[in-house]
Design a protein around this motif. Structure first.
Motif, PDB file in Angstrom:
ATOM      1  N   ASP A 351       0.814  -1.220   0.000  1.00 41.68           N
ATOM      2  CA  ASP A 351       0.000   0.000   0.000  1.00 41.68           C
ATOM      3  C   ASP A 351       0.851   1.276   0.000  1.00 41.68           C
ATOM      4  OD1 ASP A 351      -2.389  -1.456   0.020  1.00 41.68           O
ATOM      5  OD2 ASP A 351      -2.294  -1.685   2.195  1.00 41.68           O
ATOM      6  N   VAL A 352       1.797   1.346  -0.915  1.00 43.13           N
ATOM      7  CA  VAL A 352       2.607   2.545  -1.089  1.00 43.13           C
ATOM      8  C   VAL A 352       2.491   2.985  -2.543  1.00 43.13           C
ATOM      9  CG1 VAL A 352       4.226   1.932   0.739  1.00 43.13           C
ATOM     10  CG2 VAL A 352       4.687   1.206  -1.595  1.00 43.13           C
ATOM     11  N   ASP A 353       2.876   4.247  -2.828  1.00 44.61           N
ATOM     12  CA  ASP A 353       2.840   4.681  -4.219  1.00 44.61           C
ATOM     13  C   ASP A 353       4.221   4.495  -4.856  1.00 44.61           C
ATOM     14  OD1 ASP A 353       4.506   6.864  -3.531  1.00 44.61           O
ATOM     15  OD2 ASP A 353       2.769   8.133  -3.100  1.00 44.61           O
ATOM     16  N   ILE A 354       4.296   4.762  -6.147  1.00 48.76           N
ATOM     17  CA  ILE A 354       5.499   4.486  -6.904  1.00 48.76           C
ATOM     18  C   ILE A 354       6.686   5.322  -6.434  1.00 48.76           C
ATOM     19  CG2 ILE A 354       4.792   6.150  -8.675  1.00 48.76           C
ATOM     20  CD1 ILE A 354       6.926   2.964  -9.155  1.00 48.76           C
ATOM     21  N   GLU A 355       6.459   6.577  -6.032  1.00 47.97           N
ATOM     22  CA  GLU A 355       7.557   7.437  -5.612  1.00 47.97           C
ATOM     23  C   GLU A 355       8.180   6.953  -4.308  1.00 47.97           C
ATOM     24  OE1 GLU A 355       9.179   9.724  -7.207  1.00 47.97           O
ATOM     25  OE2 GLU A 355       7.883   9.293  -8.921  1.00 47.97           O
ATOM     26  N   CYS A 357       8.238   3.912  -3.314  1.00 47.90           N
ATOM     27  CA  CYS A 357       8.962   2.690  -3.680  1.00 47.90           C
ATOM     28  C   CYS A 357      10.335   3.034  -4.272  1.00 47.90           C
ATOM     29  CB  CYS A 357       8.129   1.889  -4.677  1.00 47.90           C
ATOM     30  SG  CYS A 357       8.862   0.298  -5.157  1.00 47.90           S
ATOM     31  N   TYR A 374       0.545  -2.633  -9.174  1.00 51.85           N
ATOM     32  CA  TYR A 374      -0.628  -1.872  -8.735  1.00 51.85           C
ATOM     33  C   TYR A 374      -1.815  -2.206  -9.626  1.00 51.85           C
ATOM     34  CZ  TYR A 374       0.541   1.189 -12.674  1.00 51.85           C
ATOM     35  OH  TYR A 374       0.814   1.678 -13.924  1.00 51.85           O
ATOM     36  N   THR A 378      -6.084   2.204  -9.018  1.00 57.48           N
ATOM     37  CA  THR A 378      -5.439   2.732  -7.822  1.00 57.48           C
ATOM     38  C   THR A 378      -3.995   3.103  -8.140  1.00 57.48           C
ATOM     39  OG1 THR A 378      -4.805   2.252  -5.525  1.00 57.48           O
ATOM     40  CG2 THR A 378      -4.740   0.418  -7.094  1.00 57.48           C
ATOM     41  N   THR A 379      -3.445   3.991  -7.344  1.00 56.65           N
ATOM     42  CA  THR A 379      -2.022   4.360  -7.482  1.00 56.65           C
ATOM     43  C   THR A 379      -1.180   3.716  -6.399  1.00 56.65           C
ATOM     44  OG1 THR A 379      -2.387   6.355  -6.148  1.00 56.65           O
ATOM     45  CG2 THR A 379      -2.584   6.561  -8.562  1.00 56.65           C
ATOM     46  N   SER A 380      -1.814   2.986  -5.503  1.00 58.16           N
ATOM     47  CA  SER A 380      -1.086   2.282  -4.438  1.00 58.16           C
ATOM     48  C   SER A 380      -0.877   0.829  -4.842  1.00 58.16           C
ATOM     49  CB  SER A 380      -1.860   2.344  -3.121  1.00 58.16           C
ATOM     50  OG  SER A 380      -1.988   3.679  -2.684  1.00 58.16           O
ATOM     51  N   CYS A 383       5.532  -3.042  -3.329  1.00 55.76           N
ATOM     52  CA  CYS A 383       6.868  -2.616  -3.742  1.00 55.76           C
ATOM     53  C   CYS A 383       7.882  -3.719  -3.400  1.00 55.76           C
ATOM     54  CB  CYS A 383       7.252  -1.320  -3.036  1.00 55.76           C
ATOM     55  SG  CYS A 383       8.930  -0.742  -3.383  1.00 55.76           S
TER      56      CYS A 383
END
Length: 806
Positions: A351-355, A357, A374, A378-380, A383
Motif C-alpha cells: 500500500d505505497v505509491d510508486i515514488e 517505492c 498496482y 489505484t495508485t497504491s 513494492c
C-alpha cells in the motif's frame, strides 16, 4: 541302493551352484554390526556402465536399488550413494556429496551402531551419529531408503530424512529441509548459492540464491493442480506420491532450477514448475540483469546502461556499464521498464505509491531495482526492493491481472571531466595573465607550468583509471569513502598493516562484516598500481579458495578495497610457535593438510582455469587467510600480473614479492606462473616445520630453513625438522616427511622441472606420485630483501613491510 547317495550328492551340488549364482545376481539388502567395506577392487568388485561410471555395490534390493561407492569419469573420487541399479546409474541420495572420498576409503558399521565413512587418510567424512540409539542392523528397502533399526525393528535413522536433490515415492520433505541441486550431472557438489526448493508453513517455495534469497516459484498451501497430482501436503510435510499410472520413479531439482519427474532411468515425464512459470521466469535463463522475451530471446535493458557479458552468448547475462556506488541519490537514476515481470513474490512494502517505492530503493545501498505492482483503479500497490537482478520475463500487455513497473537503478555519468576541463581552462588563463604581467619571472612561470602539467596529467590518469574501472565486466559494488569511513568507525579497528596498506575491520549497514584495505603511502604510483592490480585480478572472479572482493572505493587520492572478513586471520598466526600458551593454538596435521590443499586449489584456478592466467607473485603465509572453519583463501593481489594464456613467459624489469619466497629466476627477469609454485613450496615447508624460512632466533647455521632442509635431505634426518611444538604433527611425522617430497618438487631451481599446481593437487589427493630423480640442491643467489615492486637497486625493506598486511 548305490544310486541314492549319488543322486543326493548331485542335488546338493546343484543347490550350492544355484545359491552361488543367486548370490551373484542379487546382493544382500541387510548388514549387521561390525561390518566393514573397503573401496577397492579386491574388496568390492566394480560394476561398470557405458558412460564410464562405476559402482561398487554394498547392498542391493530386487535389482532395483543399490547402495555403495560410486564414481564417474576418471574415478579419482567417490560418493557413498544410493542409486538405481541399472546400466545408467542415477544418484538418488549421497552421504558425502560435498566431500568425495578416494580409492581405499572405508565404510564402517561399528559395533556401537554408527555408520561411519572414512577417507583413505583416516579422516571422518560422514557419520549417522547413532551411537546412543541401540542400533542392531542396517537395511536398504525396496523403496530406496537406507535405514538403521534397533532390536525391536524400530527405525532409528533413515536416508529419507536427509534429502539431497531428489525425492522418491513415499519420501517426505519436512519444514526447514531443502532440495539443493548439484552443480552439474558430473559435479555432485551442492549448488548452495544458486537454486533450492524449500517447504515452509505457508507452502512450497523455489528460491534463487541472493541476499536475501528470492522466490521464483510460490505454491501457497500446494494449490497448483500439477503439484496436487503427485504431492500431498499434510502435517507440516510434503510427500511425493507414487503414481502407478505414469510410473514416475523420482523427482529431482535440476541445476537450472527446474523440478522434473523421471521414469527409470532418465526419461523426463513432467516438468512441474514450467507449466506455471514459463521458461523465461527461471532466474538464470538469460543470466543476470537481462530481459527474456516470449521467444526466449535474451537482451540487455538500456543500450547505454548495460552491455552483454558475451555478445555471442546472450544467455550469459548483462553487466552495468557504470557500476553502482553508494553515493547520494542525485548520482543515480532509474531506467523504467513496462510489461516486464519479475520472479520475486514477497513484497517489501504494501500500500505505497510508486515514488515511495523508488525513494526507498535509492536510499538502500544494496537495492539494484524497484518493482512496483498496482491495480488499474489505484495508485497504491506492492513494492519489491531487489538486491540482485536476475532474468526479467517480458509479458504482453493485459496478460497480468495487475500493472507492473520495473525501475532499474543505474549510476549517472559523473561531471568530473567537465569540472576538470573548466578547472584546467581557468589555470591556463591565470598562467597566461601571469606570463604577460610578470615577464621577468620566467623561472617562476616555468615552475608553475610544470606543476600545472603534472596536475593535469594526474587528473587525466585518474579519469582514465575511472573509465577503465567502469568498463571492467562484473565489477563489485562501488562504495563511497564516507560509507567505508562509517563502517570502520573512522578506521579505528585495525587488523594489521604493511608497507603500503592498512587493513581495518568494518560492519556495513546490513550487518555484514568486512575487511577494508586502505592503500596508502609515499609512493602514490605504487598505490594506484596495487589498487588496479587487485581490482583487475579478482574484481569479477569468485572461487572458494580466493578471498572475495566485495567492493572498492576510489575518491580523490584515496584507494580502498572491501573484502570478505576472515575471522581467523592469516596463516602465519597459526603455524609459528611464539611461546607461552600459543602451543595449544597450533594447528593439527589434518587441518594443515586441508589448508595446503586449499592453497593449491586457489593457485590452480588462477593459473589454469581462466582465459587470462593470473600470477600472484607474493604467496606467503601472511597472504593466506583463514575463515571460521579454517578454510584457506589466497589474498592480496596487489603485485599480481595478468598474462594471456598463449603467452608462456613474461619479461619483468622489476622484482616483485617477498624475500625468502622469491624464485631464483627473478634474477633473469623471465617470469612464469612457476614463481608461485616455488613460493607455495616455501609456504608448504614452513607449514610442515612450524617455523619461518628466515629465523634469527635459531643458531646461526640454522637461520635459513632452506639450508636446514637441504642438509636433512642429504643426511636422511627429515624427521628432525617436523614441527616439534605440535604433538599431532609429531604423531604423523612419517606422513609429514612424505609430503616434503612435494616441497622438493616445487623448489626445483630449474623452473621447467617444477610441477603445475593442478599436478600438485593430484599428488596431494593421492592420484599420482612425486616425480623421481629430483635435484636436492636448493641453494640459489641471494635476492634483494623486499616485499614490494622495486628496482634492483632498491634498499632492503623494514620489518613492518616484510610482515605484510594481515
Amino acid at each position: 541302493m548305490m544310486r541314492t547317495p549319488c543322486i543326493c550328492s548331485f542335488l546338493f551340488g546343484f543347490f550350492l551352484i544355484f545359491s552361488s549364482i543367486a548370490a551373484q545376481l542379487d546382493y544382500v539388502s541387510n548388514a549387521n554390526l561390525s561390518s566393514t567395506w573397503t573401496n577397492n577392487e579386491s574388496s568390492i568388485p566394480s560394476s561398470n556402465s557405458p558412460d564410464g561410471s562405476r559402482i561398487r555395490i554394498i547392498l542391493s534390493v530386487k535389482y532395483r536399488f543399490a547402495c555403495g561407492f560410486f564414481c564417474n569419469g576418471t574415478c579419482t573420487s567417490f560418493l557413498f550413494a544410493i542409486l538405481f541399479n541399472t546400466n545408467d546409474h542415477v544418484i538418488l541420495w549421497s552421504a558425502n556429496r560435498d566431500n568425495p572420498v578416494r580409492e581405499s576409503a572405508i565404510l564402517n558399521f561399528t559395533a556401537a551402531g554408527e555408520l561411519v565413512l572414512q577417507d583413505v587418510d583416516g579422516s571422518t567424512v560422514w557419520t549417522t551419529n547413532t551411537t546412543e540409539k541401540s542400533v542392531a542392523f542396517m537395511n536398504l528397502t525396496d523403496k530406496g531408503n537406507l535405514m538403521l533399526f534397533d532390536n525391536t525393528k524400530s527405525m532409528v535413522w533413515q536416508s529419507f530424512d536427509h534429502p539431497t536433490d531428489c525425492l522418491l515415492p513415499g519420501q517426505k520433505l519436512f519444514q526447514g529441509q531443502k532440495l539443493i541441486p548439484s552443480v552439474s550431472s558430473t559435479n555432485w557438489t551442492a549448488q548452495k548459492d544458486s537454486y533450492s526448493l524449500q517447504l515452509t508453513h505457508e507452502g512450497l517455495f523455489a528460491y534463487v540464491g541472493s541476499n536475501p534469497p528470492q522466490v521464483y516459484f510460490p505454491s501457497f498451501g500446494i494449490d497448483i493442480d500439477m503439484i496436487n497430482s503427485y504431492f500431498k501436503f499434510f502435517n507440516g510435510s510434503l510427500s511425493f506420491v507414487d503414481s502407478m499410472q505414469y510410473s514416475l520413479q523420482y523427482v529431482k531439482l535440476m541445476p537450472d532450477g527446474h523440478l522434473k519427474g523421471f521414469t527409470v532411468p532418465d526419461s523426463v515425464w513432467a516438468d512441474f514448475l514450467t507449466g506455471d512459470l514459463g521458461e523465461c521466469s527461471y532466474p538464470l535463463t538469460c543470466g543476470r540483469n537481462s530481459i527474456c522475451s516470449a521467444e526466449r530471446q535474451c537482451t540487455c535493458p538500456g543500450i547505454d546502461s548495460f552491455r552483454a557479458v558475451n555478445d555471442r552468448k546472450p544467455n550469459m547475462g548483462c553487466f552495468p556499464v557504470t557500476p553502482l556506488t553508494c553515493n547520494a541519490t542525485h548520482d543515480q537514476h532509474f531506467i523504467e521498464l513496462t510489461n516486464i515481470a519479475y520472479i520475486n513474490n514477497i513484497a517489501d512494502m504494501e500500500d505505497v505509491d510508486i515514488e515511495i517505492c523508488k525513494q526507498a530503493c535509492l536510499k538502500k545501498c544494496s537495492c539494484k531495482a524497484a518493482v512496483f505492482e498496482y491495480g488499474s483503479n489505484t495508485t497504491s500497490g506492492r513494492c519489491y526492493l531487489l538486491s540482485e537482478l536476475f532474468t526479467m520475463p517480458s509479458v504482453e500487455a493485459g496478460v497480468l491481472p495487475y500493472n507492473i513497473l520495473t525501475h532499474i537503478k543505474v549510476q549517472n555519468v559523473t561531471s568530473s571531466s567537465m569540472n576538470v576541463t573548466s578547472s584546467s581552462s581557468s589555470r591556463n588563463l591565470v598562467a597566461t595573465v601571469l606570463g604577460y604581467t610578470i615577464g621577468s619571472f620566467v623561472l617562476l612561470i616555468v615552475v608553475v607550468g610544470f606543476i600545472m602539467f603534472a596536475v593535469r596529467k594526474e587528473k587525466t590518469n585518474s579519469e582514465m583509471e575511472e573509465e577503465h574501472l567502469d568498463q571492467v565486466p562484473g565489477m563489485p559494488i562501488r562504495f563511497s569513502y564516507e560509507q567505508l569511513k562509517t563502517a570502520t568507525q573512522n578506521f579505528s579497528k585495525k587488523l594489521g598493516e604493511g608497507g603500503f596498506a592498512s587493513v581495518f575491520k568494518g560492519t556495513l549497514e546490513d550487518g555484514l562484516q568486512i575487511a577494508v584495505k586502505h592503500l596508502q603511502g609515499d609512493v602514490y604510483v605504487h598505490v594506484k598500481k596495487s589498487f588496479m592490480a587487485e581490482v583487475e585480478s579478482i574484481g569479477s572472479i569468485h572461487h572458494v579458495n580466493l578471498v572475495q572482493l566485495k567492493g572498492f572505493s576510489a575518491w580523490k587520492s584515496e584507494r580502498l578495497l572491501v573484502y570478505e572478513f576472515m575471522s581467523n586471520g592469516s596463516l602465519d598466526q597459526w603455524i609459528y610457535y611464539s611461546g607461552g600458551d600459543h602451543q595449544k593454538h597450533l594447528l593439527g596435521w589434518e587441518c594443515r593438510k586441508k589448508i595446503i590443499l586449499d592453497i593449491a586449489k586457489g593457485l590452480a584456478y588462477l593459473h589454469e582455469e581462466r582465459s587470462q592466467k593470473i600470477i600472484h607473485l607474493d604467496i606467503k603465509p601472511q597472504n593466506i587467510l583463514l575463515d571460521s572453519n579454517f578454510n584457506a583463501k589466497v589474498s592480496d593481489f596487489g603485485l599480481s600480473k595478468l598474462i594471456d594464456r598463449n603467452q608462456s613467459r613474461q619479461v619483468m624489469t622489476t622484482m616483485r614479492g617477498t624475500f625468502g619466497y622469491m624464485a631464483p629466476e627473478w634474477l633473469s627477469s623471465v617470469i612464469t606462473e612457476k614463481v608461485d609454485v616455488y613460493s607455495f613450496g616455501i609456504v608448504l615447508l614452513e607449514i610442515l616445520c612450524g617455523r619461518k624460512n628466515l629465523d634469527r632466533s635459531q643458531p646461526e647455521e640454522s637461520w635459513h630453513l632452506l639450508g636446514v632442509f637441504q642438509r636433512c635431505w642429504e643426511q636422511g634426518t627429515l624427521l628432525d625438522i617436523v614441527d616439534r611444538y605440535s604433538e599431532d604433527m609429531q604423531l604423523h611425522a612419517t606422513e609429514v616427511t612424505e609430503m616434503m617430497k612435494v616441497v622438493s618438487w616445487c623448489l626445483q631451481t630449474d623452473f621447467t622441472r617444477r610441477p603445475s599446481m593442478s599436478t600438485v593437487i593430484k599428488v596431494l589427493e593421492g592420484v599420482i606420485s612425486v616425480e623421481s630423480n629430483l635435484d636436492y640442491n636448493f641453494s640459489c643467489p641471494r635476492l634483494q630483501e623486499t616485499t614490494f615492486e622495486h628496482d634492483k637497486s632498491s634498499k632492503p625493506a623494514c620489518d613492518s613491510i616484510l610482515s605484510g598486511p594481515r
